[in-house]
Design a protein around this motif. Structure first.
Motif, mmCIF file in Angstrom:
data_model
loop_
_atom_site.group_PDB
_atom_site.id
_atom_site.type_symbol
_atom_site.label_atom_id
_atom_site.label_comp_id
_atom_site.label_asym_id
_atom_site.label_seq_id
_atom_site.Cartn_x
_atom_site.Cartn_y
_atom_site.Cartn_z
ATOM 1 N N ALA A 1 36.325 31.452 33.314
ATOM 2 C CA ALA A 1 36.207 30.241 32.660
ATOM 3 C C ALA A 1 37.607 29.234 32.476
ATOM 4 C CB ALA A 1 35.163 30.015 31.825
ATOM 5 N N ILE A 2 38.402 30.309 31.437
ATOM 6 C CA ILE A 2 39.586 29.571 30.971
ATOM 7 C C ILE A 2 40.390 29.241 32.250
ATOM 8 C CG2 ILE A 2 41.698 30.070 29.796
ATOM 9 C CD1 ILE A 2 40.140 31.811 27.949
ATOM 10 N N ALA A 3 40.390 30.087 33.319
ATOM 11 C CA ALA A 3 41.044 29.602 34.536
ATOM 12 C C ALA A 3 40.613 28.471 35.258
ATOM 13 C CB ALA A 3 41.294 30.700 35.508
ATOM 14 N N ARG A 4 39.296 28.135 35.362
ATOM 15 C CA ARG A 4 38.851 27.146 35.766
ATOM 16 C C ARG A 4 39.150 25.693 35.183
ATOM 17 N NH1 ARG A 4 33.208 25.435 34.237
ATOM 18 N NH2 ARG A 4 32.993 23.304 35.166
ATOM 19 N N PHE A 5 39.039 25.755 33.755
ATOM 20 C CA PHE A 5 39.586 24.782 32.978
ATOM 21 C C PHE A 5 41.100 24.397 32.972
ATOM 22 C CE2 PHE A 5 35.393 25.476 31.082
ATOM 23 C CZ PHE A 5 34.883 24.165 31.203
ATOM 24 N N GLY A 6 41.635 25.294 33.144
ATOM 25 C CA GLY A 6 43.053 25.175 33.487
ATOM 26 C C GLY A 6 43.329 24.493 34.697
ATOM 27 N N ASN A 7 42.694 25.041 35.866
ATOM 28 C CA ASN A 7 42.997 24.312 36.983
ATOM 29 C C ASN A 7 42.416 22.794 37.022
ATOM 30 O OD1 ASN A 7 44.094 26.536 38.186
ATOM 31 N ND2 ASN A 7 41.905 27.403 39.003
ATOM 32 N N GLU A 8 41.645 22.577 36.155
ATOM 33 C CA GLU A 8 40.671 20.956 36.131
ATOM 34 C C GLU A 8 41.710 20.146 35.269
ATOM 35 O OE1 GLU A 8 38.191 17.979 36.632
ATOM 36 O OE2 GLU A 8 38.487 19.697 37.857
ATOM 37 N N ALA A 9 42.455 20.870 34.301
ATOM 38 C CA ALA A 9 43.472 20.199 33.708
ATOM 39 C C ALA A 9 44.620 19.663 34.630
ATOM 40 C CB ALA A 9 43.866 20.812 32.398
ATOM 41 N N LYS A 10 45.140 20.905 35.319
ATOM 42 C CA LYS A 10 46.329 20.476 36.211
ATOM 43 C C LYS A 10 45.825 19.441 37.396
ATOM 44 C CE LYS A 10 50.113 22.308 38.384
ATOM 45 N NZ LYS A 10 51.279 22.839 38.041
ATOM 46 N N ARG A 11 44.736 19.358 37.766
ATOM 47 C CA ARG A 11 44.301 18.436 38.699
ATOM 48 C C ARG A 11 43.928 17.067 38.210
ATOM 49 N NH1 ARG A 11 40.094 15.729 40.319
ATOM 50 N NH2 ARG A 11 38.619 16.053 38.431
ATOM 51 N N CYS A 12 43.743 16.858 36.793
ATOM 52 C CA CYS A 12 43.718 15.642 36.246
ATOM 53 C C CYS A 12 45.149 15.230 35.975
ATOM 54 C CB CYS A 12 43.034 15.692 34.782
ATOM 55 S SG CYS A 12 41.176 15.982 35.295
ATOM 56 N N LEU A 13 46.103 16.088 35.576
ATOM 57 C CA LEU A 13 47.388 15.479 35.122
ATOM 58 C C LEU A 13 48.127 15.364 36.706
ATOM 59 C CD1 LEU A 13 48.267 18.187 32.624
ATOM 60 C CD2 LEU A 13 48.237 15.937 32.372
ATOM 61 N N LYS A 14 47.820 16.026 37.786
ATOM 62 C CA LYS A 14 48.293 15.665 39.094
ATOM 63 C C LYS A 14 47.703 14.058 39.645
ATOM 64 C CE LYS A 14 50.298 16.454 42.960
ATOM 65 N NZ LYS A 14 51.377 15.314 43.244
ATOM 66 N N MET A 15 46.675 13.957 39.037
ATOM 67 C CA MET A 15 46.022 12.442 39.439
ATOM 68 C C MET A 15 46.880 11.540 38.645
ATOM 69 S SD MET A 15 42.029 13.266 39.201
ATOM 70 C CE MET A 15 41.496 11.286 39.015
ATOM 71 N N LEU A 16 47.114 11.813 37.481
ATOM 72 C CA LEU A 16 48.131 10.696 36.671
ATOM 73 C C LEU A 16 49.460 10.762 37.452
ATOM 74 C CD1 LEU A 16 47.414 11.596 32.908
ATOM 75 C CD2 LEU A 16 46.714 9.698 34.143
ATOM 76 N N ASP A 17 49.817 11.760 37.965
ATOM 77 C CA ASP A 17 51.331 11.566 38.701
ATOM 78 C C ASP A 17 51.124 10.839 39.846
ATOM 79 O OD1 ASP A 17 54.109 13.072 38.772
ATOM 80 O OD2 ASP A 17 53.102 13.699 40.626
ATOM 81 N N ASP A 18 49.939 11.238 40.449
ATOM 82 C CA ASP A 18 49.729 10.377 41.797
ATOM 83 C C ASP A 18 49.685 8.776 41.646
ATOM 84 O OD1 ASP A 18 49.844 12.822 43.197
ATOM 85 O OD2 ASP A 18 47.651 12.946 43.435
ATOM 86 N N GLN A 19 48.796 8.568 40.501
ATOM 87 C CA GLN A 19 48.875 7.138 40.112
ATOM 88 C C GLN A 19 50.276 6.287 39.739
ATOM 89 O OE1 GLN A 19 46.236 5.257 40.103
ATOM 90 N NE2 GLN A 19 47.253 3.423 38.995
ATOM 91 N N LEU A 20 50.964 7.258 39.204
ATOM 92 C CA LEU A 20 52.413 6.705 38.856
ATOM 93 C C LEU A 20 53.153 6.512 40.079
ATOM 94 C CD1 LEU A 20 52.983 8.854 35.761
ATOM 95 C CD2 LEU A 20 52.906 6.381 35.761
ATOM 96 N N GLN A 21 52.824 7.337 41.073
ATOM 97 C CA GLN A 21 53.749 7.324 42.313
ATOM 98 C C GLN A 21 53.114 5.812 43.059
ATOM 99 O OE1 GLN A 21 53.736 10.683 44.767
ATOM 100 N NE2 GLN A 21 55.415 9.773 46.093
ATOM 101 N N GLN A 22 51.852 5.725 43.204
ATOM 102 C CA GLN A 22 51.135 4.617 43.730
ATOM 103 C C GLN A 22 51.354 3.450 43.028
ATOM 104 O OE1 GLN A 22 46.709 5.562 43.788
ATOM 105 N NE2 GLN A 22 46.832 6.817 45.608
ATOM 106 N N THR A 23 51.651 3.046 41.982
ATOM 107 C CA THR A 23 51.966 1.978 41.447
ATOM 108 C C THR A 23 53.402 1.631 41.456
ATOM 109 O OG1 THR A 23 51.708 2.745 39.050
ATOM 110 C CG2 THR A 23 49.795 1.944 40.006
ATOM 111 N N GLY A 24 54.072 2.732 41.577
ATOM 112 C CA GLY A 24 55.675 2.553 41.595
ATOM 113 C C GLY A 24 56.029 2.582 40.279
ATOM 114 N N GLY A 25 54.930 2.772 39.098
ATOM 115 C CA GLY A 25 55.475 2.726 37.597
ATOM 116 C C GLY A 25 56.406 1.793 37.227
ATOM 117 N N PRO A 26 56.616 1.822 36.059
ATOM 118 C CA PRO A 26 57.149 3.208 35.452
ATOM 119 C C PRO A 26 55.584 3.689 34.320
ATOM 120 C CG PRO A 26 57.992 1.491 34.137
ATOM 121 C CD PRO A 26 57.617 0.764 35.370
#
Length: 113
Positions: A1-26
């Motif tokens: 269960a802990i690994a599942r939530f860790g993977n989900e957190a990583k996925r959510c953080l990757k979505m933020l990283d992708d959003q920053l790349q798409q908008t050109g940030g900062p």
């Protein structure tokens, strides 16, 4: 269960990283800081305590650094008192992190009966 939530957190953080790349940030919605940045910051900035490695997310790292350096965020992060250890390195020393661990562990001690 802990690994599942860790993977989900990583996925959510990757979505933020992708959003920053798409908008050109900062910032998450582009050139101006918004409530979206303010609301997502605590989650992303606490990745250290969730043991989530964000070293492969350069936009997210740059965004976190940018927000940590903004005067308004610096002020907000010191109210009611500063807790740099909450954000881990590089914003806290090893001594600050160890001290925070001790304080947190004490909050969860089981009283002897």
């Amino acid at each position: 269960a802990i690994a599942r939530f860790g993977n989900e957190a990583k996925r959510c953080l990757k979505m933020l990283d992708d959003q920053l790349q798409q908008t050109g940030g900062p910032y998450l919605l582009g050139k101006d800081v918004s409530i979206v940045d303010v609301s997502c910051f605590p989650y992303a900035a606490s990745a250290y305590w969730a043991c989530i490695d964000v070293s492969d997310m350069p936009q997210l790292q740059a965004w976190l650094k940018l927000l940590h350096e903004r005067p308004s965020f610096k002020t907000g992060l010191s109210i009611p008192f500063a807790r740099p250890a909450f954000f881990g390195p590089p914003w806290a020393t090893e001594e600050e992190i160890q001290s925070e661990l001790g304080v947190n562990a004490a909050q969860f001690s089981i009283p002897k009966q």
